[in-house]
Design a protein around this motif. Structure first.
Motif, PDB file in Angstrom:
ATOM      1  N   GLU A  72      57.572 159.007 -53.004  1.00 35.61           N
ATOM      2  CA  GLU A  72      57.576 157.790 -52.197  1.00 35.61           C
ATOM      3  C   GLU A  72      57.552 158.097 -50.710  1.00 35.61           C
ATOM      4  O   GLU A  72      56.910 157.395 -49.938  1.00 35.61           O
ATOM      5  N   LEU A  73      58.291 159.139 -50.296  1.00 34.98           N
ATOM      6  CA  LEU A  73      58.412 159.427 -48.863  1.00 34.98           C
ATOM      7  C   LEU A  73      57.335 160.435 -48.457  1.00 34.98           C
ATOM      8  O   LEU A  73      57.624 161.564 -48.043  1.00 34.98           O
ATOM      9  N   PHE A 121      59.841 168.899 -55.244  1.00 31.42           N
ATOM     10  CA  PHE A 121      60.398 168.809 -56.597  1.00 31.42           C
ATOM     11  C   PHE A 121      61.450 167.706 -56.722  1.00 31.42           C
ATOM     12  O   PHE A 121      62.234 167.698 -57.665  1.00 31.42           O
ATOM     13  N   THR A 122      61.462 166.796 -55.774  1.00 38.59           N
ATOM     14  CA  THR A 122      62.355 165.630 -55.867  1.00 38.59           C
ATOM     15  C   THR A 122      61.514 164.409 -56.236  1.00 38.59           C
ATOM     16  O   THR A 122      60.327 164.344 -55.865  1.00 38.59           O
ATOM     17  N   GLY A 176      66.026 164.464 -59.890  1.00 35.64           N
ATOM     18  CA  GLY A 176      65.455 163.205 -60.387  1.00 35.64           C
ATOM     19  C   GLY A 176      64.886 162.382 -59.252  1.00 35.64           C
ATOM     20  O   GLY A 176      63.712 162.012 -59.258  1.00 35.64           O
ATOM     21  N   MET A 177      65.706 162.061 -58.252  1.00 34.98           N
ATOM     22  CA  MET A 177      65.233 161.305 -57.098  1.00 34.98           C
ATOM     23  C   MET A 177      65.648 161.982 -55.799  1.00 34.98           C
ATOM     24  O   MET A 177      64.856 162.401 -55.003  1.00 34.98           O
ATOM     25  N   ASN A 178      66.933 162.105 -55.549  1.00 37.13           N
ATOM     26  CA  ASN A 178      67.592 162.575 -54.325  1.00 37.13           C
ATOM     27  C   ASN A 178      67.697 161.442 -53.305  1.00 37.13           C
ATOM     28  O   ASN A 178      66.734 161.083 -52.630  1.00 37.13           O
ATOM     29  N   LEU A 179      68.893 160.935 -53.202  1.00 37.17           N
ATOM     30  CA  LEU A 179      69.114 159.808 -52.302  1.00 37.17           C
ATOM     31  C   LEU A 179      69.522 160.242 -50.895  1.00 37.17           C
ATOM     32  O   LEU A 179      69.560 159.413 -49.990  1.00 37.17           O
ATOM     33  N   VAL A 180      69.816 161.549 -50.697  1.00 42.56           N
ATOM     34  CA  VAL A 180      70.108 162.012 -49.331  1.00 42.56           C
ATOM     35  C   VAL A 180      68.866 161.760 -48.472  1.00 42.56           C
ATOM     36  O   VAL A 180      68.955 161.259 -47.350  1.00 42.56           O
ATOM     37  N   ALA A 181      67.693 162.068 -49.030  1.00 42.57           N
ATOM     38  CA  ALA A 181      66.444 161.870 -48.281  1.00 42.57           C
ATOM     39  C   ALA A 181      66.309 160.407 -47.869  1.00 42.57           C
ATOM     40  O   ALA A 181      65.957 160.087 -46.725  1.00 42.57           O
ATOM     41  N   LYS A 182      66.613 159.496 -48.804  1.00 38.29           N
ATOM     42  CA  LYS A 182      66.446 158.071 -48.507  1.00 38.29           C
ATOM     43  C   LYS A 182      67.525 157.585 -47.547  1.00 38.29           C
ATOM     44  O   LYS A 182      67.269 156.729 -46.694  1.00 38.29           O
ATOM     45  N   ARG A 203      60.467 153.927 -43.402  1.00 40.92           N
ATOM     46  CA  ARG A 203      61.446 152.826 -43.410  1.00 40.92           C
ATOM     47  C   ARG A 203      60.823 151.556 -44.004  1.00 40.92           C
ATOM     48  O   ARG A 203      61.486 150.809 -44.726  1.00 40.92           O
ATOM     49  N   ALA A 204      59.550 151.335 -43.692  1.00 42.91           N
ATOM     50  CA  ALA A 204      58.877 150.143 -44.243  1.00 42.91           C
ATOM     51  C   ALA A 204      58.866 150.245 -45.772  1.00 42.91           C
ATOM     52  O   ALA A 204      59.121 149.259 -46.482  1.00 42.91           O
ATOM     53  N   MET A 205      58.599 151.437 -46.252  1.00 44.21           N
ATOM     54  CA  MET A 205      58.551 151.629 -47.697  1.00 44.21           C
ATOM     55  C   MET A 205      59.926 151.405 -48.338  1.00 44.21           C
ATOM     56  O   MET A 205      60.062 150.701 -49.331  1.00 44.21           O
ATOM     57  N   LEU A 206      60.936 151.971 -47.685  1.00 43.26           N
ATOM     58  CA  LEU A 206      62.300 151.827 -48.233  1.00 43.26           C
ATOM     59  C   LEU A 206      62.774 150.379 -48.238  1.00 43.26           C
ATOM     60  O   LEU A 206      63.516 149.967 -49.132  1.00 43.26           O
TER      61      LEU A 206
END
Ligand code: G6P
Length: 740
Positions: free
Chosen positions: A662-663, A656-657, A632-638, A700-703
């Motif tokens: 976004e990243l 496929f995430t 769905g998203m994967n927050l490990v990447a974020k 990081r700016a995006m996050l």
């Protein structure tokens, strides 16, 4: 002011058109009058001249005609014979109307008279031919009248008509604008007075009845808009989220329902109780939101010491040591856990929603348990609610039926449901034997959220296919049984700034510590993967990519180690146990193939890791590879990006995430394409520091903007609007005793 200008312009054009039409009509009429008048004048002239003409010689007749043309309108006159011969004519008689050129009927002495209007060389003229009359008189008197005065008069008429209409229009426009302005001022003054009017001591609002629903809503809307305007563009923070909640929803806190609890109390082998934080993207995202909002998190109490740590109402304050909200634990029997959690949720819905070629298992006894447990959680929410309209955040595929059960109990509740995993295509969703119940259950919500628009579209298509409903694709909503549910994308995220990152040692220290623990030589670069041991995460494909990297790029043998933190997950389910075995065997195989002199290409750490250890690993790594096959998203990447305040490290990310949308500065790969993934790993390992910094800075700016407070805030604001709309509708619908 601009609209007044536009109104004046349209009015002017309209009036010009009317003026033109009116003047044309008038001129045509005036022309006809003039023709009639001249014909009459000609007859009077003949009457006057007839005695003098009777028996007159040509010279005498000429004198008579000269006397006639002294009249200023009469230009010329002549006496003709029926055969077209000219007996006599005045000076300057127009050749175009000479006797020989007139038609025979004009010169017939027996005719009653003939007249025509024609275009002469000096303008319009009117020609009249009249028999002089008398017994043997065959002469015909031809009189040519000048009609240019009619043209001149028409010009003047046109001008006056235009001026008159312009004046009328101007006065009209000014009067209309003034009237509109006055009535607007009076309406808004009245409304403003209503909006700012004080409440009476008894709490009675002083607004006239007809304004009541409108005023309350305008008042609310103004407050929201003012607050939101003031904040437009501002970053979402815990304070802003809290403000939205208090201001717009009047909530004293929210109720979260999620199967997984944020803090698990476990009794260790030494008999002491310790707290663990589960490996769950859902918990990573929701926990900071709950710390910001406060309220109650209702979850399955799954820890071995959970019962010992709650109060009589099954509550425990968390986080331990920084108590900010309540955790309410719900107890499930072994059978319930089996049917609800392992069975329907994780052997049925989980593989149904992930495109990873895992076959969903649907058993009707699991479905029965799932329904029962959902109903139990709905009851628990009702117990925890302070009033009739709580704000409830329902989480994930474990609770598809709960929104509807809750709506039946608390019709006025604001229910925001978030589906943390993908939603399949309608065709695939049809595999579920209880597809209608699942959809109807979810549509008990005020808002249903997904990570991406694509998942929303799949959901809407499923509703379209399986339910009697009205789908509003502009509002992104579904109406079933007269109730509207918004269906919108809300990409989930992590807290920003991350408190775990803030509590973690600087990157250099983390590197030194981790490398020491792993026994890495100074020239060895470090890659990291962090996952639950789940078949959707592409862990096997990841290890195969590492193997291929070493095969294709021998220079990295002895110089690159990949550490996989793998949290055991759902191990009761055979598919998970098998995966666990396969991953272990694969790591062993790659290590057997390449290991040398104390160097291992793969370090597989199959145990639970707490966030501080994970953040240390993120900071120590040179790259992080997230290779989910569907996520769905994967927050490990974020989280990896949030941890890298040193701006170093490369993220290699599966396309496929949801996170890949976004990243985009990550190296985006197809994890099934092991060749391409191995090349991406090689690229990451040799990426110059400046490029690493550029990419990391952008991510990081995006996050920092798209953080988890924004995720929650946007859902709450959308729910606010729906709540207001519902209230307005309730108030406007005629109640008992309302005036017809
Ligand atoms: C996914 C699900 C969550 C779940 C997490 C961990 O992220 O969306 O709902 O909590 O996996 O799985 P578990 O079964 O251990 O809760």
């Amino acid at each position: 002011m601009r609209s007044f200008g536009r109104f004046a312009l349209v009015l002017a054009a309209f009036l010009a058109l009317v003026a033109w039409g009116a003047s044309e009509l008038f001129n045509r009429q005036a022309f006809a009058w003039a023709e009639r008048d001249l014909a009459m004048r000609a007859r009077f002239a003949l009457e006057g001249a007839r005695p003098a003409l009777a028996g007159a010689s040509p010279a005498e007749a000429r004198r008579v005609l000269d006397a006639l043309v002294l009249d200023e309108r009469l230009m010329a006159a002549s006496l003709c014979l029926p055969d077209g011969a000219t007996l006599v004519r005045t000076f300057g008689y127009p050749a175009g109307f000479a006797c020989g050129r007139l038609p025979p009927e004009a010169l017939s002495a027996a005719a009653a008279g003939w007249d025509r209007t024609a275009e002469g060389t000096s303008g319009t003229v009117h020609v009249t031919a009249l028999p002089v009359g008398g017994a043997a008189d065959r002469r015909v008197l031809v009189l040519v009248h000048d009609m240019s005065f009619v043209d001149r008069r028409a010009e003047t008429t046109r001008l006056y008509t235009f001026v008159a209409f312009a004046l009328v229009g101007l006065v009209g426009a000014v009067a209309a604008a003034a009237a509109a302005r006055l009535s607007w001022i009076s309406w808004t003054t009245q409304l403003r007075r209503m909006i700012t009017a004080p409440f009476r001591a008894a709490g009675q609002f002083t607004t006239p009845r007809r304004f009541q629903p409108l005023v309350a809503d305008v008042r609310d809307l103004l407050a929201t808009l003012a607050a939101e305007d003031a904040k437009a563009g501002a970053t979402w923070t815990p304070e802003r989220l809290r403000h939205v909640l208090r201001r717009n929803l009047g909530g004293e806190g929210v109720i979260v329902v999620a199967n997984r609890e944020p803090y698990i109390h476990e009794r260790g082998a030494d008999g002491t109780i310790h707290v663990t934080r589960p490996a769950s993207g859902l918990v990573t995202a929701l926990e900071p939101v709950m710390r910001a909002c406060s309220g109650t998190w209702i979850a399955h109490g799954s820890g071995s010491a959970d019962r010992e740590t709650v109060d009589r109402r099954d509550h425990v304050r968390v986080p331990p040591g920084q108590e900010a909200y309540d955790l309410r634990r719900v107890w499930l029997s072994r059978e319930e856990e089996q049917g609800f959690y392992y069975g329907l949720s994780n052997e049925g819905l989980w593989p149904l929603c992930h495109m990873v070629h895992a076959r969903p298992e649907f058993r009707s006894r699991d479905w029965e348990t799932y329904r029962r447990v959902n109903a139990r959680f709905a009851e628990t929410v009702a117990e925890e609610a302070d009033g009739p309209d709580p704000i409830v955040l329902v989480q994930d595929y474990h609770f598809a039926l709960l929104p509807r059960y809750l709506r039946e109990r608390l019709p006025r509740a604001t229910i925001i449901t978030f589906w943390h995993i993908p939603w399949p295509t309608a065709e695939r969703f049809g595999i579920c034997p209880w597809e209608r119940e699942v959809l109807e259950g979810l549509l008990g919500s005020t808002v249903v959220g997904f990570h991406t628009q694509a998942h929303c579209n799949n959901f809407l298509e499923s509703v379209d296919r399986f339910l009697e409903s009205r789908i509003d694709r502009e509002r992104h909503s579904v109406v079933v049984g007269g109730r509207e549910t918004l269906v919108r994308p809300y990409p989930i995220s992590v807290e920003w700034p991350s408190h775990w990152a803030a509590e973690t040692a600087p990157a250099a220290e983390c590197r030194a510590e981790v490398r020491r623990q792993l026994g890495l030589a100074p020239d060895v670069l470090l890659g990291v993967g962090v996952d639950r041991l789940d078949y959707t995460k592409g862990i096997e494909e990841r290890l195969l990519a590492v193997e291929l990297l070493l095969e294709r790029h021998p220079a990295w043998r002895g110089r690159f180690t990949f550490v996989q933190l793998a949290a055991p997950s759902r191990t009761v389910i055979p598919a998970y146990r098998e995966l666990n075995d396969r991953v272990a065997a694969l790591a062993t195989r790659v290590n057997d193939r390449f290991a040398r002199d104390g160097w291992l290409p793969i370090v597989l750490l199959r145990r639970h890791h707490e966030p501080p250890a994970i953040f240390r690993m993120y900071r120590a790594a040179d790259l992080c590879y997230v290779s989910s096959l569907h996520d769905g998203m994967n927050l490990v990447a974020k989280e990896f990006v949030a941890a890298r305040d040193d701006l170093r490290g490369v993220l290699v990310l599966s396309r496929f995430t949801g996170a890949a949308r976004e990243l985009s500065e990550a190296l985006i790969v197809n994890p099934y394409d092991v060749e391409a993934a191995a090349t991406a790993l090689a690229t990451a390992l040799s990426m110059p520091p400046e490029e690493q910094e550029d990419r990391m800075r952008a991510m990081r700016a995006m996050l920092s903007e798209l953080n988890v407070y924004r995720w929650a805030g946007k859902m709450l604001l959308d729910a606010t609007r729906t709540r207001r709309k519902d209230r307005l509708a309730t108030r406007l619908s005629p109640g008992p005793g309302a005036a017809p």
